[in-house]
Enzyme design. Structure first.
Site: not given
Length: 355
Positions: A41, A330, A333
């Site tokens: 990610s 978040d 991340h």
């Protein structure tokens, strides 16, 4: 009116021809003609949008600071590191996801992302959230190679594949979402050092395979100070929500082993130019001295309470107004601003040799 209609008939093919000429001129002029991305990610630009998984971010508030406020599937309020690297190399402002049908091989010729949020070196890691395992990313890369050769011809395609800069960022999920969260790998590898060595073998196999497929310029990003991620701090109640030193020390230890692997592969594989683009130090500096980098908050993310939320839990109604004040977007991340700072650091310190 007739001449205009005649001109219109031939306009589209002529435009395509001009685009192809410009593309070839770009490839001949650039030392790095394309950015090719593998990983999780931290570098996924939206591949998970097109597979059946909950590990997605193709909805608001994700992407609200991206071009046109578009939630592309990047786990960020805006762009992520490969986008900034691509722009710095004068290629394009965003690297598209391979599985996104909105893009074609002409788009992918100058940059493509095979990364999948939630994946790891270990196939068992990708099973946790039903995402794309690393071996499948390589299969997509092989498919891409065939399309590129059909599009540009064997010689030109092979030149792009060998001159491209390959960005690899992966490994955090193997520890936080797999080894420490589940029991299977811990029963198989009683010490985390044994699991590190298992992952190191998988990493060696991966890099050797893409070398065999033509990759020559590779940037490997190691683990961040993952004990300082807001989610890990939120759960570190007994230590007053400080960074989890065990995880940070693990990251340092594993990064050291990755550094050894980089040196070995550069020695063993003729023509291989792999850089150990370690972000640990710069990321830790940002977290421990946020004001020094223009941030106001480093312990929580912009989304919701900033302590636990990511993905579908990120409610637009409970998200901060200015993500540039936050180190993290978040609970897991970095924000776009953090990604840009780290990318600039990596380019100056490790990737400038390829410019």
């Amino acid at each position: 009116m007739t001449p205009i209609r005649r001109m219109g008939k031939g306009y589209a093919p002529w435009l395509l021809f001009i685009n192809e000429v410009l593309l070839l001129l770009h490839f001949s002029a650039c030392k790095v003609p394309a950015i090719i991305v593998f990983g999780d990610s931290s570098v996924d630009s939206g591949n998970n949008n097109f597979i059946p998984t909950m590990a997605r971010s193709n909805f608001q508030p994700y992407g609200r600071d991206f071009f046109n406020g578009n939630p592309t599937g990047r786990f960020s309020n805006g762009r992520i590191p490969p986008d900034f690297v691509s722009e710095a190399f004068g290629i394009k402002q965003a690297v598209p996801a391979y599985l996104d049908p909105a893009f074609s091989i002409s788009d992918f010729a100058t940059g493509v992302c095979f990364a999948s949020a939630g994946t790891g070196y270990d196939n068992a890691t990708s099973n946790v959230a039903d995402v794309i395992p690393l071996w499948k990313e390589v299969e997509y890369y092989k498919e891409y190679q065939k399309k590129l050769r059909a599009h540009l011809g064997e010689e030109k395609a092979n030149q792009i594949l060998s001159d491209a800069l390959y960005l690899v960022s992966i490994g955090t999920n193997d520890f936080l979402e797999n080894y420490y969260a589940l029991t299977e790998r811990r029963s198989e590898f009683p010490t985390v050092q044994q699991y590190e060595d298992f992952l190191l073998g998988l990493a060696k196999n991966f890099f050797t395979e893409i070398y065999g497929l033509g990759a020559r310029k590779v940037s490997l990003t190691g683990l961040p100070p993952m004990g300082c991620l807001p989610l890990e701090r939120a759960m570190n109640i007994l230590e007053f929500h400080n960074c989890v030193e065990e995880y940070n020390n693990l990251a340092l230890e594993f990064n050291g082993k990755l550094g050894w692997l980089v040196s070995k592969l550069n020695k063993d594989l003729p023509g291989f130019q792999m850089v150990d683009a370690n972000v640990y130090d710069i990321f830790l500096q940002i977290v421990t001295d946020p004001s020094g980098f223009g941030f106001e908050e480093a312990k929580t993310g912009c989304c919701g309470t900033g302590r636990f939320e990511m993905g579908f839990l990120c409610d637009p109604k409970f998200t901060c107004q200015d993500a540039n004040k936050y180190v993290f977007w978040d609970a897991f991340h970095p924000s776009e601003k953090t990604s840009q700072i780290m990318s600039n650091y990596l380019i100056e310190k490790h990737l400038a040799k390829f410019l």
